[in-house]
Design a protein around this motif. Structure first.
Motif, PDB file in Angstrom:
ATOM      1  N   LEU A 377      60.826  71.769  36.915  1.00 21.55           N
ATOM      2  CA  LEU A 377      62.080  71.624  36.179  1.00 21.55           C
ATOM      3  C   LEU A 377      62.895  70.413  36.616  1.00 21.55           C
ATOM      4  O   LEU A 377      63.986  70.177  36.081  1.00 21.55           O
ATOM      5  N   GLY A 378      62.396  69.641  37.581  1.00 19.38           N
ATOM      6  CA  GLY A 378      63.128  68.454  37.990  1.00 19.38           C
ATOM      7  C   GLY A 378      64.279  68.761  38.922  1.00 19.38           C
ATOM      8  O   GLY A 378      65.372  68.210  38.782  1.00 19.38           O
ATOM      9  N   ARG A 379      64.039  69.636  39.881  1.00 17.38           N
ATOM     10  CA  ARG A 379      65.065  70.007  40.844  1.00 17.38           C
ATOM     11  C   ARG A 379      64.529  69.812  42.259  1.00 17.38           C
ATOM     12  O   ARG A 379      63.344  69.694  42.477  1.00 17.38           O
ATOM     13  N   GLY A 380      65.446  69.828  43.231  1.00 18.69           N
ATOM     14  CA  GLY A 380      65.046  69.800  44.629  1.00 18.69           C
ATOM     15  C   GLY A 380      64.303  68.538  45.018  1.00 18.69           C
ATOM     16  O   GLY A 380      64.278  67.546  44.296  1.00 18.69           O
ATOM     17  N   ALA A 381      63.674  68.605  46.182  1.00 18.68           N
ATOM     18  CA  ALA A 381      62.991  67.430  46.727  1.00 18.68           C
ATOM     19  C   ALA A 381      61.830  66.980  45.866  1.00 18.68           C
ATOM     20  O   ALA A 381      61.439  65.816  45.880  1.00 18.68           O
ATOM     21  N   LEU A 382      61.269  67.889  45.076  1.00 16.07           N
ATOM     22  CA  LEU A 382      60.097  67.549  44.267  1.00 16.07           C
ATOM     23  C   LEU A 382      60.448  67.018  42.888  1.00 16.07           C
ATOM     24  O   LEU A 382      59.565  66.536  42.182  1.00 16.07           O
ATOM     25  N   GLY A 383      61.726  67.111  42.483  1.00 14.89           N
ATOM     26  CA  GLY A 383      61.986  66.740  41.108  1.00 14.89           C
ATOM     27  C   GLY A 383      63.300  66.088  40.770  1.00 14.89           C
ATOM     28  O   GLY A 383      63.379  65.348  39.791  1.00 14.89           O
ATOM     29  N   GLU A 384      64.367  66.339  41.532  1.00 12.89           N
ATOM     30  CA  GLU A 384      65.665  65.844  41.099  1.00 12.89           C
ATOM     31  C   GLU A 384      65.766  64.330  41.264  1.00 12.89           C
ATOM     32  O   GLU A 384      65.081  63.734  42.101  1.00 12.89           O
ATOM     33  N   PRO A 385      66.638  63.682  40.459  1.00 11.14           N
ATOM     34  CA  PRO A 385      66.819  62.231  40.596  1.00 11.14           C
ATOM     35  C   PRO A 385      67.250  61.870  42.017  1.00 11.14           C
ATOM     36  O   PRO A 385      68.050  62.567  42.636  1.00 11.14           O
ATOM     37  N   GLY A 386      66.711  60.796  42.531  1.00 14.00           N
ATOM     38  CA  GLY A 386      67.015  60.401  43.902  1.00 14.00           C
ATOM     39  C   GLY A 386      68.405  59.813  44.047  1.00 14.00           C
ATOM     40  O   GLY A 386      68.989  59.293  43.099  1.00 14.00           O
ATOM     41  N   ALA A 387      68.933  59.911  45.262  1.00 12.26           N
ATOM     42  CA  ALA A 387      70.232  59.320  45.590  1.00 12.26           C
ATOM     43  C   ALA A 387      70.012  58.119  46.502  1.00 12.26           C
ATOM     44  O   ALA A 387      69.087  58.110  47.319  1.00 12.26           O
ATOM     45  N   TYR A 388      70.870  57.132  46.361  1.00 17.41           N
ATOM     46  CA  TYR A 388      70.756  55.906  47.150  1.00 17.41           C
ATOM     47  C   TYR A 388      71.804  55.891  48.264  1.00 17.41           C
ATOM     48  O   TYR A 388      72.565  54.939  48.426  1.00 17.41           O
ATOM     49  N   ALA A 389      71.817  56.978  49.032  1.00 22.89           N
ATOM     50  CA  ALA A 389      72.838  57.115  50.076  1.00 22.89           C
ATOM     51  C   ALA A 389      72.714  56.037  51.143  1.00 22.89           C
ATOM     52  O   ALA A 389      73.720  55.604  51.721  1.00 22.89           O
ATOM     53  N   ASP A 390      71.494  55.588  51.426  1.00 25.52           N
ATOM     54  CA  ASP A 390      71.275  54.577  52.456  1.00 25.52           C
ATOM     55  C   ASP A 390      71.057  53.190  51.862  1.00 25.52           C
ATOM     56  O   ASP A 390      70.454  52.324  52.501  1.00 25.52           O
ATOM     57  N   SER A 391      71.553  52.997  50.677  1.00 25.36           N
ATOM     58  CA  SER A 391      71.359  51.715  49.993  1.00 25.36           C
ATOM     59  C   SER A 391      72.036  50.573  50.746  1.00 25.36           C
ATOM     60  O   SER A 391      73.123  50.739  51.305  1.00 25.36           O
ATOM     61  N   PRO A 392      71.426  49.386  50.756  1.00 29.63           N
ATOM     62  CA  PRO A 392      72.109  48.213  51.322  1.00 29.63           C
ATOM     63  C   PRO A 392      73.349  47.817  50.524  1.00 29.63           C
ATOM     64  O   PRO A 392      74.152  47.026  51.007  1.00 29.63           O
ATOM     65  N   LEU A 393      73.511  48.403  49.323  1.00 30.54           N
ATOM     66  CA  LEU A 393      74.705  48.118  48.515  1.00 30.54           C
ATOM     67  C   LEU A 393      75.854  49.076  48.811  1.00 30.54           C
ATOM     68  O   LEU A 393      76.943  48.908  48.258  1.00 30.54           O
ATOM     69  N   ALA A 394      75.623  50.070  49.653  1.00 32.07           N
ATOM     70  CA  ALA A 394      76.672  51.043  49.945  1.00 32.07           C
ATOM     71  C   ALA A 394      77.806  50.385  50.722  1.00 32.07           C
ATOM     72  O   ALA A 394      77.564  49.701  51.717  1.00 32.07           O
ATOM     73  N   PRO A 395      79.050  50.570  50.284  1.00 29.94           N
ATOM     74  CA  PRO A 395      80.179  49.973  51.009  1.00 29.94           C
ATOM     75  C   PRO A 395      80.404  50.648  52.345  1.00 29.94           C
ATOM     76  O   PRO A 395      80.069  51.816  52.541  1.00 29.94           O
ATOM     77  N   ARG A 396      80.976  49.905  53.278  1.00 28.15           N
ATOM     78  CA  ARG A 396      81.246  50.433  54.619  1.00 28.15           C
ATOM     79  C   ARG A 396      82.740  50.339  54.911  1.00 28.15           C
ATOM     80  O   ARG A 396      83.455  49.508  54.363  1.00 28.15           O
ATOM     81  N   TYR A 397      83.202  51.222  55.781  1.00 28.74           N
ATOM     82  CA  TYR A 397      84.555  51.141  56.339  1.00 28.74           C
ATOM     83  C   TYR A 397      85.642  51.206  55.259  1.00 28.74           C
ATOM     84  O   TYR A 397      86.596  50.430  55.268  1.00 28.74           O
ATOM     85  N   LEU A 398      85.526  52.146  54.337  1.00 26.90           N
ATOM     86  CA  LEU A 398      86.580  52.341  53.342  1.00 26.90           C
ATOM     87  C   LEU A 398      87.509  53.435  53.851  1.00 26.90           C
ATOM     88  O   LEU A 398      87.151  54.618  53.895  1.00 26.90           O
ATOM     89  N   GLU A 399      88.691  53.024  54.222  1.00 25.99           N
ATOM     90  CA  GLU A 399      89.633  53.970  54.824  1.00 25.99           C
ATOM     91  C   GLU A 399      90.023  55.089  53.861  1.00 25.99           C
ATOM     92  O   GLU A 399      90.236  56.227  54.270  1.00 25.99           O
ATOM     93  N   GLY A 400      90.091  54.771  52.564  1.00 29.17           N
ATOM     94  CA  GLY A 400      90.552  55.755  51.591  1.00 29.17           C
ATOM     95  C   GLY A 400      89.455  56.580  50.961  1.00 29.17           C
ATOM     96  O   GLY A 400      89.703  57.305  49.985  1.00 29.17           O
ATOM     97  N   GLU A 401      88.215  56.516  51.494  1.00 30.07           N
ATOM     98  CA  GLU A 401      87.105  57.242  50.878  1.00 30.07           C
ATOM     99  C   GLU A 401      87.251  58.740  51.106  1.00 30.07           C
ATOM    100  O   GLU A 401      87.615  59.194  52.195  1.00 30.07           O
ATOM    101  N   ILE A 402      86.962  59.513  50.063  1.00 35.70           N
ATOM    102  CA  ILE A 402      87.051  60.971  50.146  1.00 35.70           C
ATOM    103  C   ILE A 402      85.758  61.572  49.594  1.00 35.70           C
ATOM    104  O   ILE A 402      85.063  60.953  48.795  1.00 35.70           O
ATOM    105  N   PRO A 403      85.406  62.799  50.028  1.00 33.44           N
ATOM    106  CA  PRO A 403      84.202  63.449  49.492  1.00 33.44           C
ATOM    107  C   PRO A 403      84.485  64.125  48.150  1.00 33.44           C
ATOM    108  O   PRO A 403      85.574  64.679  47.929  1.00 33.44           O
ATOM    109  N   VAL A 404      83.515  64.082  47.258  1.00 36.60           N
ATOM    110  CA  VAL A 404      83.530  64.865  46.022  1.00 36.60           C
ATOM    111  C   VAL A 404      82.176  65.559  45.932  1.00 36.60           C
ATOM    112  O   VAL A 404      81.319  65.387  46.803  1.00 36.60           O
ATOM    113  N   ASP A 405      81.974  66.340  44.886  1.00 40.50           N
ATOM    114  CA  ASP A 405      80.726  67.101  44.784  1.00 40.50           C
ATOM    115  C   ASP A 405      79.502  66.197  44.630  1.00 40.50           C
ATOM    116  O   ASP A 405      78.383  66.609  44.926  1.00 40.50           O
TER     117      ASP A 405
END
Length: 539
Positions: A377-405
């Protein structure tokens, strides 16, 4: 400027050409065929929610009219139903479609796009590249040479582009084999996909421990039998015998009437190219990776390759070299596909082994079923779309960053937003246009006319900050977003992945995040200096 050369006119190559055209980048598609795909009912693809939306956005056609969205999912072991899922009308259900039908829809959209030229009967023979561009030489009736700004190999598992670049393609061959039959028949669970493990009947010759049934339009079904390891020849007699015994087992009596449309044997390979970029040349789709165990489809990942690469090529095509941005294509996409391959390699021995999970986890059957269902069904480690959490494009040191879902680098949730012209649209509809999306979460704005809130509260300050960003950006307003508090601001990439969520209007953080997204991350001391110079009016 020269167009982008795309080698291969399969679904991935055509999708990339359309995605580039939507961002005003011309392309030449080298198609070694005559422009038509052979109808093979046994060759189908299952598209997930995100890739279906991508293709519908690019073709401007509701693909649900060409394929079938599953009404539900059933998982059965022996004679017992282990789990059953019913999909509501607005649930993200997989879409099952014949590949030649999908290709025809893509070709129709390509034919209507003036920025795309398809060169038929053109097989790549050689390529040369230098700092200013790429030259591709083709042979065949239309043999000539083509000049491009970049070249993308979407030419399948036996990629000529990959071989010309001498890129290794290591991995495993025939991880799984499936006997496939597509037939027209009436089954007891209309529109529902089924995974049946250890069916009580057994076929002679090549007993299968697993069979799946995936519905298609017009009462058509694709059936897949997992075959034992080995290279034994699969005969037509074996396939017909399997069809008859399986249908009789499911209907609880004699074999029902059916029309056999097509058969085949599908082998699943796991391979990953060592490099996805060499200078101005890139690999995408099956040329870069092969995967597909447990019902996951390699085409999904190929389409995500195209979506990821298109906006990065568009930035470089329109605004000059962005080497870090182009490098991020390999860093992001290869990492996601590698993680999926690792997950499959780790789980397959557990799921296919004789002991399964019984020796490790209580409630083994249900745990196995969950993993298998996720894959299909395209869920979990075997199916869901990947996230680029460790991307070289990810910004660093944003003081105002907050978590969302939605985690940083993950695909955003499709919510209703108000566009700059005051119209209500889906967030997903604004993707793929080459612009960064800035979304203000402002509860209550949906009931007011745009003219009343565009000049009120934080909007003027946010609009000014968006105008000053280093790349074309679109300001949108949403009444809500999962996990986002009121007055928070989301920055979304053109391909729909979240860059960051900020607590309120923070121009310095927003600018730094946008610059990082384009491949030019701002060092900490520069970000702090810029914030200090902005003064108290920044917050």
């Amino acid at each position: 400027m020269d167009p982008v050369i795309i080698v291969g006119a399969g679904p991935v190559g055509l999708t990339l050409a359309l995605a580039l055209a939507r961002q005003e980048v011309p392309s030449v598609v080298l198609d070694e065929t005559g422009g038509k795909d052979e109808p093979r009912p046994a060759r189908t693809v299952v598209l997930r929610e995100d890739t279906t939306a991508l293709l519908e956005r690019l073709t401007a056609f509701p693909l649900g009219e060409l394929g079938l969205r599953w009404a539900g999912w059933r998982s059965q072991r022996r004679r017992q139903v282990v789990s059953e899922i019913a999909f509501a009308a607005d649930d993200p259900a997989p879409l099952h479609i014949e590949q030649h039908v999908l290709s025809a829809a893509l070709r129709a959209a390509v034919d209507a796009e003036p920025l795309i030229k398809v060169a038929l009967d053109s097989r790549l023979d050689a390529l040369e590249q230098e700092r200013s561009g790429v030259t591709a030489h083709t042979r065949g009736p239309q043999g000539t040479w083509w000049r491009g700004s970049h070249l993308v190999g979407c030419d399948g598992p036996r990629s000529t582009v990959r071989k010309l670049l001498d890129i290794r393609f290591p991995g495993r061959t025939a991880v799984e084999r499936h006997a496939v039959a597509t037939l027209r028949v009436e089954l007891p669970w209309e529109g529902q996909a089924l995974l049946h493990r250890t069916p009580p009947w057994r076929s002679s010759g090549h007993p299968s421990s697993e069979v799946s049934a995936r519905p298609l339009p017009d009462g058509t079904w694709r059936l897949d039998w997992l075959l034992p390891s080995g290279k034994d020849l699969i005969t037509p007699e074996f396939l017909v015998s399997n069809v008859r015994k399986t249908l009789a087992g499911w209907t609880g009596g004699a074999t029902p009437a059916y029309e056999l449309l097509d058969t085949g044997v599908h082998a699943v390979h796991h391979r990953l190219a060592r490099r996805w970029r060499v200078g101005r040349v890139f690999l995408a789709g099956d040329a870069a990776h092969l995967l597909g165990a447990l019902g996951t489809q390699g085409l999904d990942e190929g389409l995500r390759d195209a979506d990821n690469l298109a906006w990065k090529l568009a930035v470089s095509w329109h605004h000059g070299p962005h080497e870090a941005l182009l490098d991020s294509y390999q860093a992001e996409r290869r990492a996601v596909v590698a993680a999926r391959l690792r997950a499959a390699d780790q789980l397959l021995p557990v799921l296919r082994g004789t002991g399964g999970l019984r020796g490790y986890v209580p409630g083994a059957t249900r745990n196995q079923d969950t993993l298998m269902t996720d894959g299909h069904l395209g869920r979990g480690a075997l199916g869901e779309p990947g996230a680029y959490a460790d991307s070289p494009l990810a910004p660093r040191y944003l003081e105002g960053e907050i978590p969302v879902d939605t985690g940083p680098g993950a695909p955003v949730t499709d919510v209703r937003v108000t566009a700059e012209d005051g119209s209500f649209v889906r967030l997903r509809d604004r993707m793929g246009r080459g612009a960064l999306l800035v979304v203000l979460i402002a509860p209550g704005t949906g009931v007011w006319d745009r003219k009343h809130w565009m000049s009120a509260g934080v909007m003027p300050r946010l609009a000014a900050a968006v105008t000053a960003l280093p790349h074309r950006s679109e300001l949108l307003v949403a009444e809500n977003y999962p996990g986002a508090p009121a007055h928070s601001v989301l920055l979304v990439r053109p391909d729909g992945h979240l860059v960051t969520a900020l607590s309120g209007v923070r121009p310095a953080d927003l600018y730094a995040a946008a610059e990082a997204t384009l491949g030019g991350a701002v060092p900490l001391e520069d970000a702090l200096k810029e914030e200090a110079e902005a003064g108290s009016g920044v917050r």
